[in-house]
Design a protein around this motif. Sequence first.
Motif, mmCIF file in Angstrom:
data_model
loop_
_atom_site.group_PDB
_atom_site.id
_atom_site.type_symbol
_atom_site.label_atom_id
_atom_site.label_comp_id
_atom_site.label_asym_id
_atom_site.label_seq_id
_atom_site.Cartn_x
_atom_site.Cartn_y
_atom_site.Cartn_z
ATOM 1 N N LYS A 43 -0.381 98.719 -22.592
ATOM 2 C CA LYS A 43 -1.046 99.859 -23.304
ATOM 3 C C LYS A 43 -0.478 100.142 -24.572
ATOM 4 N N GLU A 44 0.981 100.203 -24.442
ATOM 5 C CA GLU A 44 1.535 100.551 -26.142
ATOM 6 C C GLU A 44 1.441 99.355 -26.735
ATOM 7 N N LEU A 45 1.586 98.190 -26.392
ATOM 8 C CA LEU A 45 1.490 97.075 -27.385
ATOM 9 C C LEU A 45 -0.080 97.084 -27.536
ATOM 10 N N THR A 51 -5.029 94.407 -29.941
ATOM 11 C CA THR A 51 -5.463 93.285 -29.301
ATOM 12 C C THR A 51 -5.336 93.559 -28.149
ATOM 13 N N ARG A 52 -6.291 93.084 -27.121
ATOM 14 C CA ARG A 52 -5.914 92.980 -25.689
ATOM 15 C C ARG A 52 -4.993 91.771 -25.066
ATOM 16 N N SER A 53 -5.024 90.694 -25.788
ATOM 17 C CA SER A 53 -4.468 89.700 -24.766
ATOM 18 C C SER A 53 -3.607 88.679 -25.998
ATOM 19 N N ILE A 54 -2.721 87.914 -25.770
ATOM 20 C CA ILE A 54 -2.152 86.906 -26.435
ATOM 21 C C ILE A 54 -1.463 85.770 -25.788
ATOM 22 N N PRO A 55 -1.417 84.543 -26.158
ATOM 23 C CA PRO A 55 -0.922 83.468 -25.426
ATOM 24 C C PRO A 55 0.504 83.900 -24.976
ATOM 25 N N VAL A 56 1.052 83.550 -23.896
ATOM 26 C CA VAL A 56 2.454 84.198 -23.310
ATOM 27 C C VAL A 56 3.342 82.635 -24.028
ATOM 28 N N ARG A 57 4.489 83.227 -24.444
ATOM 29 C CA ARG A 57 5.643 82.133 -24.836
ATOM 30 C C ARG A 57 6.751 82.597 -24.212
ATOM 31 N N VAL A 115 7.147 91.943 -27.214
ATOM 32 C CA VAL A 115 6.702 90.342 -27.657
ATOM 33 C C VAL A 115 7.670 89.821 -28.447
ATOM 34 N N LYS A 116 7.904 88.749 -28.324
ATOM 35 C CA LYS A 116 8.921 87.873 -29.117
ATOM 36 C C LYS A 116 8.177 87.730 -30.713
#
Length: 144
Positions: A43-45, A51-57, A115-116
């Motif tokens: 929720k903070e990010l 934005t709701r999602s991002i490809p994980v890395r 997130v990196k």
Amino acid sequence: MSDIFNFIKRLIDVSSSRRKSRKAHFTASSTERRKIMSSALSKELREKYNTRSIPVRKDDEVLVVRGSLKGREGKVVQVYRKKWVIHIDRVNREKVNGASVPIGVHPSNVVVTKVKIDKSRQAILDRKDRSKKTEAMQQVSIVV
């Protein structure tokens, strides 16, 4: 709603066939798998990046929110695209011979808590920023 569905069905590239959808999913290339293997943001990010999602890395920090491993958190050690899983630091199990092996977790079952950020990742977040899109749409509607 049905108007949208009728419009989509007229497009040549779209199929609602279960067989074709499954084939497309399981024969997806590595670059397509990267996008499919996205995780929701905390929720903070979500507030911060709009934005709701991002490809994980690798090196993202995640929290498992579904399944038997719910509540475990750690850093992503590996994104195993071939098996559709991610390996998380300290999420292991002991084998009979005493060896420790990582447990694979599907990215849809985790939430990214940190997130990196590097140059390309920042560009992705800037591009996906919803607030900028709504501002641009409002400016276009004012001009028209």
